[in-house]
Structures are given as structure tokens and as C-alpha cells.
Design a protein around this motif. Structure first.
Motif, mmCIF file in Angstrom:
data_model
loop_
_atom_site.group_PDB
_atom_site.id
_atom_site.type_symbol
_atom_site.label_atom_id
_atom_site.label_comp_id
_atom_site.label_asym_id
_atom_site.label_seq_id
_atom_site.Cartn_x
_atom_site.Cartn_y
_atom_site.Cartn_z
ATOM 1 N N CYS A 196 -1.146 6.192 -3.409
ATOM 2 C CA CYS A 196 -1.799 5.423 -2.351
ATOM 3 C C CYS A 196 -2.871 4.495 -2.924
ATOM 4 C CB CYS A 196 -2.421 6.360 -1.322
ATOM 5 S SG CYS A 196 -1.238 7.290 -0.323
ATOM 6 N N VAL A 207 2.926 7.546 2.056
ATOM 7 C CA VAL A 207 2.224 6.508 1.308
ATOM 8 C C VAL A 207 2.212 5.203 2.092
ATOM 9 C CG1 VAL A 207 2.178 5.169 -0.840
ATOM 10 C CG2 VAL A 207 2.757 7.603 -0.898
ATOM 11 N N VAL A 264 -0.395 5.403 4.876
ATOM 12 C CA VAL A 264 -1.773 5.343 4.396
ATOM 13 C C VAL A 264 -2.138 3.923 3.961
ATOM 14 C CG1 VAL A 264 -3.347 6.109 2.565
ATOM 15 C CG2 VAL A 264 -1.880 7.768 3.731
ATOM 16 N N THR A 265 -1.215 3.261 3.239
ATOM 17 C CA THR A 265 -1.532 1.967 2.623
ATOM 18 C C THR A 265 -1.208 0.772 3.509
ATOM 19 O OG1 THR A 265 0.658 1.788 1.586
ATOM 20 C CG2 THR A 265 -1.072 2.928 0.345
#
Length: 254
Positions: free
Chosen positions: A133, A168, A171-172
């Protein structure tokens, strides 16, 4: 039924389910061999090397050579080498992925990567996912071998690589470039290896959302078999349907 000059064949759910062979698989491959029809096994499983995959098929009594195996890890490594030739990669994955990266000369690092590449990792942990991340947020290219949310085994469905790349991505806010099915990168890679044209090749698989869509995206006819993830009832509800849909591979050459 059209006569096809080459076959691309999925493994999990098509040739076997986990540790169990699918009964009709051996006969299907024997027919291709007897008629001199070239084929490649095209798998989203990024954990195994081609040698591991060939051995697993051989242990089931299914003819397979290392040269006949195309994995998402192989296609991902080739993609990175082609598009980011000097890249340093942070890799979440097992030996199938790391060996493929090393084979084409990609340096694997733990810090300051240019590329984050994710494959299935059964030793995955919070630290690896956290670093992925952070590196993606710092500007590293984000790639994934395959997006399979679930994988069929002899005991039932279990989490696949897609379950982790979604974490991921959430989150990103960055969507990865997916190399394996359902994208066409790996199909094009396999066609190049076998020296076949898309219009004369058929993609065989059990999972509509990976195998069948990948074949469609690459311009291949598709054969859906009801021995894995996607059921016939689910196929009937799709706007785009496979070219053919059969219960088992035994029906194909009758």
C-alpha cells in the motif's frame, strides 16, 4: 462445431479441482494429442513454477511438458520486462512468481521499488500488504498476476489473489494492471508462444469471470465447462455468453 487449430486450456476447475483430477480431462488431452492439435495450459495460478505445474498434471496421468505451461507469473514477468525494463520489483507471491521475475532479470527488492507485483501468497501478512500500500502511494506501478477472488479446491472455494489485491486497491485508490485472465495479456502471450492466431484458437475453462472473459477479450471462441466455478444457471444470466457450454469435457469430441 468449428475445427480449431489450437487450444488454450485452464487448469483449476477444468483439468482438476485441488488435489482431485477431473475424470474427463485425461481423455480430452489424449484426443488433442492423437489429432496433432497444439495446446497450452493457461493458468492464473501464480504460485507454481511451470515445472511444478507440469508435474502436478503428470501425477494425475495427464500429459504435460514444461513448454506447454503458461502461468500468470510468466506473463507478468514478461510484461514488466517489456514495459519497465530497468524496474526493481516488490513482489508478494510464491516461488512461481519470484522465479519468473528472476528468469527475465528483474531485481526483487524490499524497499523503494518501481513496481509492486502481487500474486497469491499463502504466507501473506499485514507487513507485506502494508508495504504494498505504501509503495503504490509513493508512485510504484501496481500490477497483479490475476484477479481471482475465489479458487476451487477439493474442499470448496477458498480466497484467491483478487481478495488481497482488492485490499490494496481499496486502501490506495489505485486499480492494478491485471496480467492474467480475464485480461488478454496472458492470452496474447500464450498465442505468441504457440504460434497460433486468435480466430483459429479456442479458450477452454470453467470460470466465466476469468477464463471465458479473457478469451472473449482476446478475440477467441470460448468453451465453458460446468466442472468448476461458474454454473450453467449463472451462464444463462450473462449478457455475453460463451461460444459453447457443456457439462463435461467428455461431450466435446462426441
Amino acid at each position: 462445431m468449428k475445427n480449431y487449430s489450437a487450444y488454450l486450456i485452464d487448469l483449476d476447475g477444468t483439468m482438476y479441482r485441488g488435489k482431485e483430477v477431473i475424470a474427463e480431462a485425461r481423455q480430452f488431452i489424449e484426443h488433442l494429442q492423437a489429432n496433432g492439435i497444439p495446446y497450452r495450459y493457461v493458468t492464473n495460478n501464480s504460485s507454481r513454477t511451470p515445472e511444478d505445474t507440469a508435474k502436478k498434471l503428470q501425477n494425475f496421468g495427464i500429459e504435460a511438458s514444461v513448454e506447454q505451461i503458461v502461468t500468470a507469473s510468466m506473463a507478468a514477468a514478461a510484461h514488466i520486462k517489456s514495459h519497465f525494463p530497468e524496474a526493481r520489483a516488490f513482489a508478494i507471491g510464491e516461488r512461481g512468481l519470484t522465479d519468473a521475475l528472476k528468469e527475465v532479470g528483474i531485481e526483487i527488492v524490499e524497499e523503494s521499488p518501481d513496481v509492486v507485483i502481487m500474486g497469491i501468497d499463502r504466507e501473506n501478512n499485514y507487513k507485506k500488504l502494508r508495504n504494498a500500500c505504501l509503495y503504490v502511494q509513493q508512485g510504484a506501478e501496481f500490477l497483479a498476476t490475476n484477479p481471482d477472488i475465489k479458487v476451487p479446491t477439493e474442499k470448496g472455494l477458498v480466497p484467491g489473489n483478487g481478495a488481497f489485491i482488492k485490499l490494496v486497491e481499496n486502501v490506495t485508490g489505485v486499480e492494478p494492471t491485471v496480467i492474467g485472465k480475464p485480461k488478454r495479456h496472458m492470452i496474447d502471450f500464450a498465442l505468441e508462444q504457440i504460434g497460433a492466431n486468435a480466430e483459429d484458437t479456442i479458450m477452454v475453462g470453467d470460470n466465466y469471470d476469468t477464463d471465458i472473459l479473457a478469451g472473449m477479450e482476446a478475440g477467441l471462441d470460448t468453451l465453458h465447462v460446468h466442472t468448476g466455478v461458474t454454473t450453467l444457471d449463472e451462464i444463462k444470466n450473462k449478457d455475453r455468453r460463451p461460444t459453447y457450454s457443456i457439462e463435461t469435457l467428455e461431450e466435446w469430441f462426441k
